[in-house]
Design a protein around this motif. Structure first.
Motif, PDB file in Angstrom:
ATOM      1  N   UNK A   1       7.508  -5.248 -12.748  1.00 26.30           N
ATOM      2  CA  UNK A   1       6.272  -4.982 -13.480  1.00 26.30           C
ATOM      3  C   UNK A   1       5.168  -5.614 -12.639  1.00 26.30           C
ATOM      4  N   UNK A   2       4.285  -4.791 -12.072  1.00 27.14           N
ATOM      5  CA  UNK A   2       3.375  -5.277 -11.039  1.00 27.14           C
ATOM      6  C   UNK A   2       1.943  -4.794 -11.302  1.00 27.14           C
ATOM      7  N   UNK A   3       0.971  -5.689 -11.089  1.00 26.26           N
ATOM      8  CA  UNK A   3      -0.457  -5.346 -11.140  1.00 26.26           C
ATOM      9  C   UNK A   3      -0.847  -4.745 -12.490  1.00 26.26           C
TER      10      UNK A   3
ATOM     11  N   UNK B   1       0.497  -6.709  -4.679  1.00 30.60           N
ATOM     12  CA  UNK B   1       1.529  -7.736  -4.712  1.00 30.60           C
ATOM     13  C   UNK B   1       2.720  -7.324  -3.864  1.00 30.60           C
ATOM     14  N   UNK B   2       3.329  -8.295  -3.207  1.00 29.55           N
ATOM     15  CA  UNK B   2       4.549  -8.064  -2.443  1.00 29.55           C
ATOM     16  C   UNK B   2       5.741  -8.453  -3.304  1.00 29.55           C
ATOM     17  N   UNK B   3       6.660  -7.524  -3.472  1.00 36.40           N
ATOM     18  CA  UNK B   3       7.889  -7.766  -4.225  1.00 36.40           C
ATOM     19  C   UNK B   3       9.040  -7.531  -3.272  1.00 36.40           C
TER      20      UNK B   3
ATOM     21  N   UNK C   1       0.357  -1.683  -3.754  1.00 39.29           N
ATOM     22  CA  UNK C   1      -1.106  -1.793  -3.637  1.00 39.29           C
ATOM     23  C   UNK C   1      -1.790  -1.797  -4.991  1.00 39.29           C
ATOM     24  N   UNK C   2      -2.934  -2.475  -5.055  1.00 38.40           N
ATOM     25  CA  UNK C   2      -3.725  -2.527  -6.282  1.00 38.40           C
ATOM     26  C   UNK C   2      -5.114  -1.975  -6.090  1.00 38.40           C
ATOM     27  N   UNK C   3      -5.303  -1.161  -5.045  1.00 38.74           N
ATOM     28  CA  UNK C   3      -6.650  -0.701  -4.722  1.00 38.74           C
ATOM     29  C   UNK C   3      -7.214   0.292  -5.738  1.00 38.74           C
ATOM     30  N   UNK C   4      -6.418   0.667  -6.736  1.00 34.71           N
ATOM     31  CA  UNK C   4      -6.944   1.508  -7.818  1.00 34.71           C
ATOM     32  C   UNK C   4      -7.911   0.742  -8.708  1.00 34.71           C
ATOM     33  N   UNK C   5      -7.811  -0.589  -8.715  1.00 36.14           N
ATOM     34  CA  UNK C   5      -8.560  -1.385  -9.679  1.00 36.14           C
ATOM     35  C   UNK C   5      -9.993  -1.641  -9.239  1.00 36.14           C
TER      36      UNK C   5
ATOM     37  N   UNK D   1      10.854 -10.550 -12.774  1.00 37.78           N
ATOM     38  CA  UNK D   1      10.369  -9.361 -12.081  1.00 37.78           C
ATOM     39  C   UNK D   1       8.930  -9.024 -12.446  1.00 37.78           C
ATOM     40  N   UNK D   2       8.152  -9.998 -12.885  1.00 38.86           N
ATOM     41  CA  UNK D   2       6.755  -9.783 -13.260  1.00 38.86           C
ATOM     42  C   UNK D   2       5.853 -10.386 -12.184  1.00 38.86           C
TER      43      UNK D   2
END
Length: 242
Positions: free
Chosen positions: A136-138, A201-203, A209-213, A164-165
């Motif tokens: 579960x990321x970003x 975040x690197x998992x 990637x979080x560039x949508x935000x 896993x968060x």
């Protein structure tokens, strides 16, 4: 197969596999939304009741969703599908496996958020009611969360007990803390959370990637998908990093 660009504004009532747009979906789903009321029993979701798919993206719900087991603001139950760029602003009410975005999730879950209130009894989460080992990321939640057992501001429970968060946030008043980061309304409004989400975040060895935000400071109280870029220093004004 894939389905895209669909919506529903009417009331949908049923027993199993109940969704505003899809009761049961197999295949990729994108760019769909629901504003109507959804009332079901098992596998109830604002957009999709039960999904056995590869990719679920760009879905959103603003209607109320009520059910018994596996109830989600966007999707009730996801079996093996990756969910990304989805959000819910409607009220979600159930009994077991209830989440602001997904009630029961098997698959990667990235760049999603919930603003609606979530309530039930067991496995109740602001974003996911119950999640398997997939990350579960970003993600973030600002909606209130209430229940009696296995309740969390971001998730009710996961099979790996929250390990896993990654890079996920919740409003400090919205519910019981587990994994993730607590932030105040002022921190959300300042652009701090939007900036942190945008870094991704690197998992393990994979980068999500979080560039949508983004966020327009002074207009958006919370991060939004495809919003104005927020720079370090938490401002979306100007062309240079602040």
């Amino acid at each position: 197969s894939s389905t895209t660009n669909c919506y529903n504004a009417g009331t949908v009532i049923g027993n199993y596999y109940v969704g505003g747009v899809f009761g049961e979906a197999r295949g990729d789903i994108s760019n769909c939304y629901n504003t109507g009321t959804v009332i079901g029993n098992y596998y109830a979701g604002g957009v999709v009741g039960y999904a056995s798919t590869f990719n679920i993206s760009n879905l959103h719900n603003s209607g109320s969703v009520t059910g018994n087991e596996a109830v989600g603001g966007v999707v009730g139950y996801v079996f093996g599908g990756d969910v990304s760029r989805c959000y819910n602003t409607g009220t979600v009410i159930g009994v077991e496996y209830v989440g602001g975005v997904s009630g029961y999730q098997i698959g990667d879950f990235t760049n999603c958020y919930n603003m609606g209130s979530v309530s039930g009894t067991t496995y109740i989460g602001g974003v996911i009611g119950y999640g398997e080992n997939d990350p579960i990321v970003n993600c973030y939640n600002i909606g209130s969360v209430s229940g009696t057992d296995m309740v969390g501001a971001l998730y009710g429970a996961t099979s790996s007990y929250g390990n896993n968060v990654y890079n996920c946030y919740y409003l400090d008043t919205c519910g019981t803390a587990k994994k993730g980061y607590s932030r105040t309304a002022e921190q959300f409004a300042s652009g701090e959370v939007a900036y942190q989400l945008s870094q991704g975040s690197i998992v393990s060895i994979y980068f999500y990637p979080g560039d949508s935000w983004g966020q327009t400071i002074g207009t958006d109280a919370y991060p939004v998908l495809d919003g104005a870029k927020v720079y370090n220093g938490y401002t979306s004004c100007g062309d240079e990093e602040k």
